[in-house]
Design a protein around this motif. Structure first.
Motif, PDB file in Angstrom:
ATOM      1  N   ALA A  67       0.851  -1.188   0.000  1.00 17.01           N
ATOM      2  CA  ALA A  67       0.000   0.000   0.000  1.00 17.01           C
ATOM      3  C   ALA A  67       0.883   1.232   0.000  1.00 17.01           C
ATOM      4  O   ALA A  67       1.940   1.251   0.654  1.00 17.01           O
ATOM      5  CB  ALA A  67      -0.922   0.018   1.217  1.00 17.01           C
ATOM      6  N   THR A 103      -9.910  -4.368   1.911  1.00 16.79           N
ATOM      7  CA  THR A 103     -10.246  -3.085   2.540  1.00 16.79           C
ATOM      8  C   THR A 103      -9.987  -3.171   4.038  1.00 16.79           C
ATOM      9  O   THR A 103     -10.446  -4.103   4.705  1.00 16.79           O
ATOM     10  CB  THR A 103     -11.722  -2.732   2.308  1.00 16.79           C
ATOM     11  OG1 THR A 103     -11.979  -2.706   0.908  1.00 16.79           O
ATOM     12  CG2 THR A 103     -12.047  -1.374   2.905  1.00 16.79           C
ATOM     13  N   ASP A 154      -9.113   2.268   3.845  1.00 13.96           N
ATOM     14  CA  ASP A 154      -8.089   2.252   2.795  1.00 13.96           C
ATOM     15  C   ASP A 154      -7.933   0.845   2.218  1.00 13.96           C
ATOM     16  O   ASP A 154      -8.338  -0.154   2.820  1.00 13.96           O
ATOM     17  CB  ASP A 154      -6.747   2.738   3.348  1.00 13.96           C
ATOM     18  CG  ASP A 154      -6.795   4.209   3.729  1.00 13.96           C
ATOM     19  OD1 ASP A 154      -7.604   4.935   3.130  1.00 13.96           O
ATOM     20  OD2 ASP A 154      -6.038   4.609   4.635  1.00 13.96           O
ATOM     21  N   LYS A 155      -7.299   0.777   1.057  1.00 16.52           N
ATOM     22  CA  LYS A 155      -7.085  -0.484   0.365  1.00 16.52           C
ATOM     23  C   LYS A 155      -5.668  -0.994   0.593  1.00 16.52           C
ATOM     24  O   LYS A 155      -4.709  -0.212   0.626  1.00 16.52           O
ATOM     25  CB  LYS A 155      -7.333  -0.328  -1.136  1.00 16.52           C
ATOM     26  CG  LYS A 155      -8.750   0.119  -1.506  1.00 16.52           C
ATOM     27  CD  LYS A 155      -9.760  -0.979  -1.231  1.00 16.52           C
ATOM     28  CE  LYS A 155     -11.155  -0.555  -1.707  1.00 16.52           C
ATOM     29  NZ  LYS A 155     -12.158  -1.625  -1.503  1.00 16.52           N
ATOM     30  N   ARG A 211      -7.103  -7.372  -3.613  1.00 14.55           N
ATOM     31  CA  ARG A 211      -7.262  -6.103  -2.891  1.00 14.55           C
ATOM     32  C   ARG A 211      -8.196  -6.313  -1.714  1.00 14.55           C
ATOM     33  O   ARG A 211      -9.287  -6.888  -1.846  1.00 14.55           O
ATOM     34  CB  ARG A 211      -7.848  -5.053  -3.824  1.00 14.55           C
ATOM     35  CG  ARG A 211      -6.963  -4.705  -4.991  1.00 14.55           C
ATOM     36  CD  ARG A 211      -5.973  -3.623  -4.652  1.00 14.55           C
ATOM     37  NE  ARG A 211      -6.598  -2.299  -4.640  1.00 14.55           N
ATOM     38  CZ  ARG A 211      -5.941  -1.186  -4.341  1.00 14.55           C
ATOM     39  NH1 ARG A 211      -4.672  -1.253  -3.992  1.00 14.55           N
ATOM     40  NH2 ARG A 211      -6.569  -0.021  -4.360  1.00 14.55           N
ATOM     41  N   THR A 229      -3.151  -4.328  -0.813  1.00 24.40           N
ATOM     42  CA  THR A 229      -3.003  -5.450  -1.739  1.00 24.40           C
ATOM     43  C   THR A 229      -2.280  -6.592  -1.045  1.00 24.40           C
ATOM     44  O   THR A 229      -1.195  -6.398  -0.488  1.00 24.40           O
ATOM     45  CB  THR A 229      -2.223  -5.035  -2.993  1.00 24.40           C
ATOM     46  OG1 THR A 229      -2.899  -3.949  -3.637  1.00 24.40           O
ATOM     47  CG2 THR A 229      -2.097  -6.199  -3.964  1.00 24.40           C
TER      48      THR A 229
END
Length: 415
Positions: free
Chosen positions: A106, A188, A164-165, A186, A167
């Motif tokens: 991220a 959250t 926020d995301k 992905r 990976t």
């Protein structure tokens, strides 16, 4: 009241004012030395016990008491296994889990992490994660929504917060026309937790069990089952009992195996600290030797008179053993009383000192344990008092033996 002659004379010598003030000073120094040594030993071991208890609570609040998995394959019949464990008297709870080492990415930052898939409603049975949440809730992890809960240090490093995301990059690969690529997904961020142990806060992340099983292609299986016991110290015994009911393809371990080096290091440190601080007591106890040697030299004429009145060498030896032992006994009792009092109130005392001098011994931004914990173990107190008294008693043997060898004729020649 009956009182043996040796005890009577020994107590009389102890209470009587010495002709030499220096001898009295040495006796008091020996007594205070024993007391300070015993007090320091009780206090330090109590603080170390407190740190050990807090660390064990933090570690075992997240780690399972017993872990069951299969050697080579994902565990498919985990519901049946869980029902069997529920019928075991020693088991307080169980929960399935999925585990994998992954990379989290991220904001152009990448960090290795241990990813753990859990059932939010069942995880409370084996860990304290819900009590450690600082943002969001574990219940926000729902199947097929791909939510993730990060440790506070990990979230801080990745510069992400709730919403926020992130990976997730797994070690498994996916063949594509462009070549073999790592599997990506992905997630959250739905929450953050803070255990107070860098190992967990920096390296651990939670997702839902179904998402983890799908991500790692376990075909609805799990990595294993985590078990919590009513008595964590019975883990080795319970592990053996459970292992007898399982087939050979199962692997079973417990916290004493997974964290054995850590707790062995703490025990070794406590043992070494005990020896080092006991040397303080030994030095003070052996000061009794010099005290009694000077007393014997000072009272040679009185010893000679007692011998001429019929006191045997053995009785003379007993007189000075009583005197030296009494010094050690008083020092030990005073030290035990002071040590117990200090150990029970060390947190309040340290807090008062910090407020008075405007300092902080364990800053919260550096140390996860910012308070000075103390746990008084009475078996430690008994051991310390016993060793202290024995050292004091042994210290009296040589001077008392020298007193028993005083020759009355030589001692009274110039009197």
């Amino acid at each position: 009241m009956f009182k043996p002659l040796e005890i009577f004379i020994g107590l009389r010598y102890t209470r009587a004012k010495q002709r030499s003030g220096f001898i009295s000073f040495i006796s008091m120094t020996s007594m205070l030395g024993v007391a300070l040594g015993v007090m320091a030993l009780i206090t330090v071991l109590s603080v170390m016990n407190g740190f050990e208890a807090q660390l064990r609570e933090k570690i075992l609040g997240m780690a399972s008491h017993v872990t069951i998995s299969e050697y080579y394959n994902a565990l498919q019949d985990w519901q049946v296994l869980g029902d069997t464990l529920s019928e075991t008297d020693d088991v307080a709870g169980w929960a399935p889990f999925v585990r994998a080492e992954v990379m989290l990415s991220a904001n152009q930052r990448v960090s290795g992490s241990l990813l753990r898939g859990v059932l939010p409603g069942q995880e409370d049975q084996v860990s304290d994660i819900n009590q450690k949440m600082v943002e969001g809730r574990l219940e926000l992890l729902k199947p097929k929504e791909f939510g993730i809960v990060l440790g506070s240090e990990l979230a801080r490093y990745l510069r992400v917060g709730v919403g926020d995301k992130v990976t997730v990059i797994t070690p498994q690969v996916t063949p594509t026309p462009a070549g073999i690529l790592p599997r990506l997904r992905r997630f959250t961020v739905v929450g953050e937790f803070e255990v107070g142990m860098y190992e967990y806060d920096r390296n651990l992340a939670f997702i839902h069990l179904d998402d983890g099983s799908k991500l790692l292609r376990l075909n609805k299986g799990v990595t294993g089952v985590r078990v919590k016991l009513h008595d964590l110290f019975q883990a080795p015994v319970v592990t053996g009992k459970i292992a007898q009911t399982l087939t050979p393809n199962y692997s079973i371990s417990n916290w004493t195996m997974e964290h054995s080096n850590f707790f062995k290091a703490i025990k070794t440190e406590k043992r070494v600290m005990f020896i080092i601080l006991m040397l303080i007591v030994a030095v003070a106890a052996f000061n009794i030797v010099s005290t009694l040697v000077m007393v014997v030299t000072d009272k040679q004429s009185e010893i000679a008179i007692l011998r001429t009145l019929g006191l045997t060498p053995r009785s003379v030896m007993g007189v000075f053993m009583v005197q030296g032992t009494l010094i050690g006994l008083i020092g030990t009792l005073v030290g035990v009383a002071a040590g117990v009092g200090l150990a029970l109130n060390v947190e309040m005392i340290v807090h008062t000192i910090e407020q008075f001098f405007h300092v902080q011994f364990l800053p919260a931004d550096i140390y996860y344990i910012s308070e000075l914990p103390s746990k008084l173990v009475w078996s430690d107190v008994t051991t310390i008092a016993t060793y202290s008294f024995l050292l004091s008693f042994v210290s009296t043997l040589y001077p008392a033996w020298q007193a028993s060898r005083v020759n009355p004729a030589e001692a009274l020649r110039y009197e």
